[in-house]
Design a protein around this motif. Structure first.
Motif, PDB file in Angstrom:
ATOM      1  N   SER A 235      41.225  -1.652  24.156  1.00 35.85           N
ATOM      2  CA  SER A 235      41.436  -0.880  25.375  1.00 35.85           C
ATOM      3  C   SER A 235      42.854  -0.314  25.417  1.00 35.85           C
ATOM      4  CB  SER A 235      41.192  -1.767  26.600  1.00 35.85           C
ATOM      5  OG  SER A 235      41.383  -1.042  27.789  1.00 35.85           O
ATOM      6  N   SER A 236      43.831  -1.140  25.033  1.00 36.77           N
ATOM      7  CA  SER A 236      45.233  -0.685  25.011  1.00 36.77           C
ATOM      8  C   SER A 236      45.425   0.420  23.988  1.00 36.77           C
ATOM      9  CB  SER A 236      46.161  -1.853  24.693  1.00 36.77           C
ATOM     10  OG  SER A 236      46.103  -2.819  25.722  1.00 36.77           O
ATOM     11  N   ARG A 237      44.741   0.288  22.837  1.00 41.19           N
ATOM     12  CA  ARG A 237      44.859   1.294  21.786  1.00 41.19           C
ATOM     13  C   ARG A 237      44.278   2.636  22.255  1.00 41.19           C
ATOM     14  NH1 ARG A 237      41.802  -0.918  18.272  1.00 41.19           N
ATOM     15  NH2 ARG A 237      43.340  -2.507  17.725  1.00 41.19           N
ATOM     16  N   ALA A 238      43.118   2.572  22.909  1.00 40.98           N
ATOM     17  CA  ALA A 238      42.502   3.806  23.416  1.00 40.98           C
ATOM     18  C   ALA A 238      43.373   4.451  24.493  1.00 40.98           C
ATOM     19  CB  ALA A 238      41.112   3.490  23.981  1.00 40.98           C
ATOM     20  N   PHE A 239      43.987   3.597  25.330  1.00 37.79           N
ATOM     21  CA  PHE A 239      44.875   4.123  26.368  1.00 37.79           C
ATOM     22  C   PHE A 239      46.106   4.784  25.743  1.00 37.79           C
ATOM     23  CE2 PHE A 239      48.531   3.563  29.244  1.00 37.79           C
ATOM     24  CZ  PHE A 239      48.063   4.270  30.342  1.00 37.79           C
ATOM     25  N   ALA A 240      46.632   4.171  24.687  1.00 38.53           N
ATOM     26  CA  ALA A 240      47.804   4.735  23.992  1.00 38.53           C
ATOM     27  C   ALA A 240      47.479   6.098  23.388  1.00 38.53           C
ATOM     28  CB  ALA A 240      48.276   3.767  22.909  1.00 38.53           C
ATOM     29  N   GLU A 241      46.262   6.233  22.834  1.00 38.43           N
ATOM     30  CA  GLU A 241      45.855   7.522  22.258  1.00 38.43           C
ATOM     31  C   GLU A 241      45.732   8.586  23.350  1.00 38.43           C
ATOM     32  OE1 GLU A 241      42.248   6.730  20.200  1.00 38.43           O
ATOM     33  OE2 GLU A 241      43.219   5.570  18.585  1.00 38.43           O
ATOM     34  N   ALA A 242      45.137   8.201  24.468  1.00 39.88           N
ATOM     35  CA  ALA A 242      45.016   9.146  25.590  1.00 39.88           C
ATOM     36  C   ALA A 242      46.390   9.507  26.136  1.00 39.88           C
ATOM     37  CB  ALA A 242      44.140   8.549  26.691  1.00 39.88           C
ATOM     38  N   SER A 243      47.291   8.532  26.197  1.00 41.85           N
ATOM     39  CA  SER A 243      48.658   8.783  26.678  1.00 41.85           C
ATOM     40  C   SER A 243      49.411   9.690  25.722  1.00 41.85           C
ATOM     41  CB  SER A 243      49.414   7.450  26.831  1.00 41.85           C
ATOM     42  OG  SER A 243      48.827   6.652  27.828  1.00 41.85           O
ATOM     43  N   GLU A 244      49.170   9.519  24.425  1.00 39.79           N
ATOM     44  CA  GLU A 244      49.825  10.360  23.417  1.00 39.79           C
ATOM     45  C   GLU A 244      49.412  11.814  23.595  1.00 39.79           C
ATOM     46  OE1 GLU A 244      52.228  11.395  20.210  1.00 39.79           O
ATOM     47  OE2 GLU A 244      52.097   9.475  21.275  1.00 39.79           O
ATOM     48  N   GLU A 245      48.128  12.025  23.844  1.00 42.33           N
ATOM     49  CA  GLU A 245      47.629  13.390  24.071  1.00 42.33           C
ATOM     50  C   GLU A 245      48.280  13.989  25.311  1.00 42.33           C
ATOM     51  OE1 GLU A 245      43.428  15.722  25.081  1.00 42.33           O
ATOM     52  OE2 GLU A 245      43.480  13.531  24.906  1.00 42.33           O
ATOM     53  N   TYR A 246      48.378  13.185  26.364  1.00 44.44           N
ATOM     54  CA  TYR A 246      49.013  13.649  27.603  1.00 44.44           C
ATOM     55  C   TYR A 246      50.488  13.966  27.361  1.00 44.44           C
ATOM     56  CZ  TYR A 246      50.840  13.535  32.366  1.00 44.44           C
ATOM     57  OH  TYR A 246      51.478  13.845  33.539  1.00 44.44           O
ATOM     58  N   LYS A 247      51.164  13.123  26.571  1.00 45.26           N
ATOM     59  CA  LYS A 247      52.588  13.337  26.281  1.00 45.26           C
ATOM     60  C   LYS A 247      52.801  14.646  25.534  1.00 45.26           C
ATOM     61  CE  LYS A 247      54.591  11.709  22.690  1.00 45.26           C
ATOM     62  NZ  LYS A 247      55.065  10.822  21.612  1.00 45.26           N
ATOM     63  N   GLU A 248      51.953  14.896  24.502  1.00 48.66           N
ATOM     64  CA  GLU A 248      52.097  16.114  23.706  1.00 48.66           C
ATOM     65  C   GLU A 248      51.909  17.365  24.560  1.00 48.66           C
ATOM     66  OE1 GLU A 248      53.134  16.367  20.631  1.00 48.66           O
ATOM     67  OE2 GLU A 248      53.304  14.199  20.427  1.00 48.66           O
ATOM     68  N   LYS A 249      50.924  17.318  25.446  1.00 49.52           N
ATOM     69  CA  LYS A 249      50.665  18.469  26.303  1.00 49.52           C
ATOM     70  C   LYS A 249      51.803  18.662  27.313  1.00 49.52           C
ATOM     71  CE  LYS A 249      45.663  18.394  25.805  1.00 49.52           C
ATOM     72  NZ  LYS A 249      44.356  18.093  26.401  1.00 49.52           N
ATOM     73  N   SER A 250      52.358  17.572  27.773  1.00 50.43           N
ATOM     74  CA  SER A 250      53.486  17.661  28.721  1.00 50.43           C
ATOM     75  C   SER A 250      54.718  18.253  28.053  1.00 50.43           C
ATOM     76  CB  SER A 250      53.819  16.269  29.276  1.00 50.43           C
ATOM     77  OG  SER A 250      52.755  15.749  30.017  1.00 50.43           O
ATOM     78  N   ILE A 251      54.967  17.860  26.791  1.00 49.58           N
ATOM     79  CA  ILE A 251      56.114  18.403  26.048  1.00 49.58           C
ATOM     80  C   ILE A 251      55.930  19.894  25.798  1.00 49.58           C
ATOM     81  CG2 ILE A 251      57.275  18.363  23.797  1.00 49.58           C
ATOM     82  CD1 ILE A 251      56.845  15.311  23.790  1.00 49.58           C
ATOM     83  N   SER A 252      54.690  20.309  25.479  1.00 52.35           N
ATOM     84  CA  SER A 252      54.433  21.738  25.249  1.00 52.35           C
ATOM     85  C   SER A 252      54.673  22.542  26.520  1.00 52.35           C
ATOM     86  CB  SER A 252      52.995  21.953  24.754  1.00 52.35           C
ATOM     87  OG  SER A 252      52.068  21.659  25.776  1.00 52.35           O
TER      88      SER A 252
END
Length: 596
Positions: A235-252
């Motif tokens: 669950s933590s791993r899946a959350f980290a992947e979703a957070s990574e996607e959110y982070k990348e989009k926020s940086i863009s």
């Protein structure tokens, strides 16, 4: 703009605030232009005064000229300060009218949408997710508010200020006006394209955030399952992947945002340079004074934000139109559960069902196939069947959560559509299979169907549902606050509180939809024994997959694949040695003793 036309009714409703806002906008812009003219006059006065100051110094009149000069400069300074303060005051009034208007419209829209949601039939909620419903009443309405508030405010400001400033600039120097305004269209178009990029990436971030929130909500709602299956790391791993996607989009998005202000400042700077250069040439040629250059630089800066806001406002309008389209989709959904005659009357409880067929509109599944039965006032009907046999569908149709595909349901000889829907449901006590309790006190949950809470009635209902002792054992008793969906209570306690809620309203018709599935046999018998006296004077429908729940009924029907395959009382069905008797034997052998 077509989807936004529906908002005109709100603008008309608050036309007083809108007209005041327009008036304050005009006045505030007058106080924007006057300081620029005062600066021109002041600079020209200073330049001319300095030209005369040296000869007067040589003539011995320097001190008197200097005092006179400073007095005029002070007057100009005080006038400019007064203009700034007056402008600030009227800007405050603009926000107190137009922005407050938008907040009031937002309030009205959310109430209208929520009321509409509540009036829509159950089939609407089967087709649409809760997340989508919430997004339209929160995110979409907020975007529409941005159109009704800031977009209208800055749009009106642009429409008032731009012609006003251009008129004064042209009246002072047409040629310098043309050159100084050259970069502004480029600025507006650039802002428009940058805003589109920002909106596009913001949409992606919003979708990503929505997915992230949904995942977190599911993870915490199902925390018991996660822990039971030891899936915390996954669950933590899946959350980290979703957070990574959110982070990348926020940086863009941040990278695009970084272009915004530099772009504005660059084009304003270019406009200022052109103004100084062309104005300087005209000063050298003696066509204008130094003050005109300063005045035009101020005008350019004055026009910068309105022109910049043009792209921003256009973007807001586009987003608001898209959101209003989504809102209109739901507002256009019609409630088919309307009353033909709006009959309001006390029910006796005689129920007649004839050739009832129902197909779920969203899935096309036929839940019921030409079933018929009758219940006289004060009698109890038991409906027995396996999962998916159509038991709960009958409960929903009796409460008119759906209208049948074909066939007729009558109560007291009248077809259901003739009754006022709310009046009908007020006289039916319903205990659903899927228990839902609100995050409130136990007392308020039991009193949910009452117009006014009656402590004695609440306690009596709790005793009848065999949950009174459990409640008083809590430190705060009936004032115990339940967690989300009643998580404070056990499954059996939740079902009994749900039963107490149904019987507290003293209904004419009582429907129990497999509501004893989470209680043991002893508790079930205690509840049924208590319900005997309650069901004595009212029509009752007991829906269950357990024979023990329905054996007390005056009449029992057995459903299979939406059809009635057996009917009769308990003794008659046992003699038939059919499905009912077989189910009885299986449940008895499985450790579910049935008292005869």
């Amino acid at each position: 703009m077509k989807p936004l036309w529906r908002l005109n009714k709100y603008l008309y409703k608050y036309k007083g605030l809108l007209l005041l806002g327009i008036g304050f906008t005009v006045i505030s812009n007058v106080f924007v232009i006057i300081p620029a003219q005062l600066v021109r006059i002041a600079i020209d006065y200073v330049v001319e005064s300095f030209a005369l100051y040296r000869p007067l110094m040589n003539g011995g009149l320097g001190e008197a000229a200097r005092d006179n000069f400073l007095q005029y400069v002070l007057v100009f300074g005080l006038l400019i300060l007064a203009m700034a303060l007056l402008r600030g005051f009227f800007l405050f009034l603009i926000r107190q009218t137009i922005i407050i208007m938008s907040r009031r419209i937002e309030y009205d829209m959310k109430n209208e949408l929520f009321d509409h949601y509540q009036n829509l039939p159950l089939s609407f909620y089967r087709k649409n997710s809760t997340g989508d419903l919430m997004a339209r009443i929160s995110e979409d309405v907020s975007r529409v508010r941005m159109y009704l508030g800031p977009a209208i405010m800055y749009g009106i400001n642009l429409l008032v200020l731009f012609p006003l400033v251009i008129f004064y600039m042209v009246s002072v120097n047409p040629e310098l006006t043309l050159y100084s305004l050259l970069p502004l269209p480029v600025l507006s178009l650039s802002i428009y394209f940058v805003n589109n990029l920002i909106n596009e990436r913001s949409e992606k971030i919003q979708r990503s955030l929505s997915g992230l929130s949904t995942y977190v909500q599911e993870a915490f709602s199902g925390i018991r399952v996660l822990k039971a299956f030891v899936r915390e790391e996954d669950s933590s791993r899946a959350f980290a992947e979703a957070s990574e996607e959110y982070k990348e989009k926020s940086i863009s998005l941040t990278k695009v945002n970084a272009l915004f202000f530099p772009l504005i400042m660059a084009l304003v700077g270019i406009s200022t340079i052109i103004t100084v250069y062309i104005g300087g040439l005209q000063v050298i040629e003696g066509q204008i004074g130094y003050g005109v250059i300063a005045e035009f630089i101020l005008y350019v800066n004055i026009l910068t934000w309105p022109v910049t806001s043009l792209g921003w406002v256009t973007s807001i309008v586009q987003r608001a139109a898209a959101s209003q389209t989504r809102i209109n989709e739901f507002l256009d959904v019609k409630n088919e559960m309307i009353s033909t005659e709006k009959i309001k009357t006390e029910l006796e409880g005689n129920i007649e069902v004839k050739d009832l067929t129902f197909v779920y509109p969203d899935s096309g599944i036929k839940a019921l196939d030409s079933i018929s039965f009758q219940i006289k006032s004060g009698q109890t009907l038991g409906i027995i069947g396996t999962t998916g046999s159509g038991k709960s569908t009958i409960a929903n149709l009796l409460m008119r959560m759906y209208d049948p595909s074909s066939g007729v349901i009558k109560i007291d000889g009248r077809e259901l559509p003739r009754y006022e829907v709310a009046g009908l449901r007020r006289q039916i006590g319903f205990v659903p299979q899927d228990v839902f309790l609100f995050s409130d006190t136990i007392a308020n949950n039991i009193a949910f169907g009452l117009d006014q809470a009656d402590p004695e009635l609440i306690e009596k209902a709790a005793k009848d549902a065999d949950v009174y002792q459990n409640i008083v054992d809590f430190p705060k008793g009936f004032e115990t606050l339940l967690g989300e969906r009643g998580i404070t209570l056990s499954g059996g306690q939740k079902q009994r509180v749900s039963i107490a809620r149904a019987i507290a309203k003293e209904p004419k018709i009582l429907i129990l939809d497999d509501c004893l599935s989470a209680v043991d046999t002893k508790t079930e018998n205690a509840i049924l024994s208590a319900l005997k006296s309650i069901m004595k004077d009212r029509t009752s429908v007991i829906i269950s997959h357990r024979v023990s729940s329905a054996k007390l009924a005056d009449h029992i029907i057995v459903l299979h694949d939406g059809k009635i395959i057996e009917r009769g009382n308990h003794d008659f069905l046992m003699e038939q040695k059919g499905v009912y008797a077989e189910l009885y034997e299986k449940q008895t052998q499985a450790g579910e003793p049935v008292d005869s």
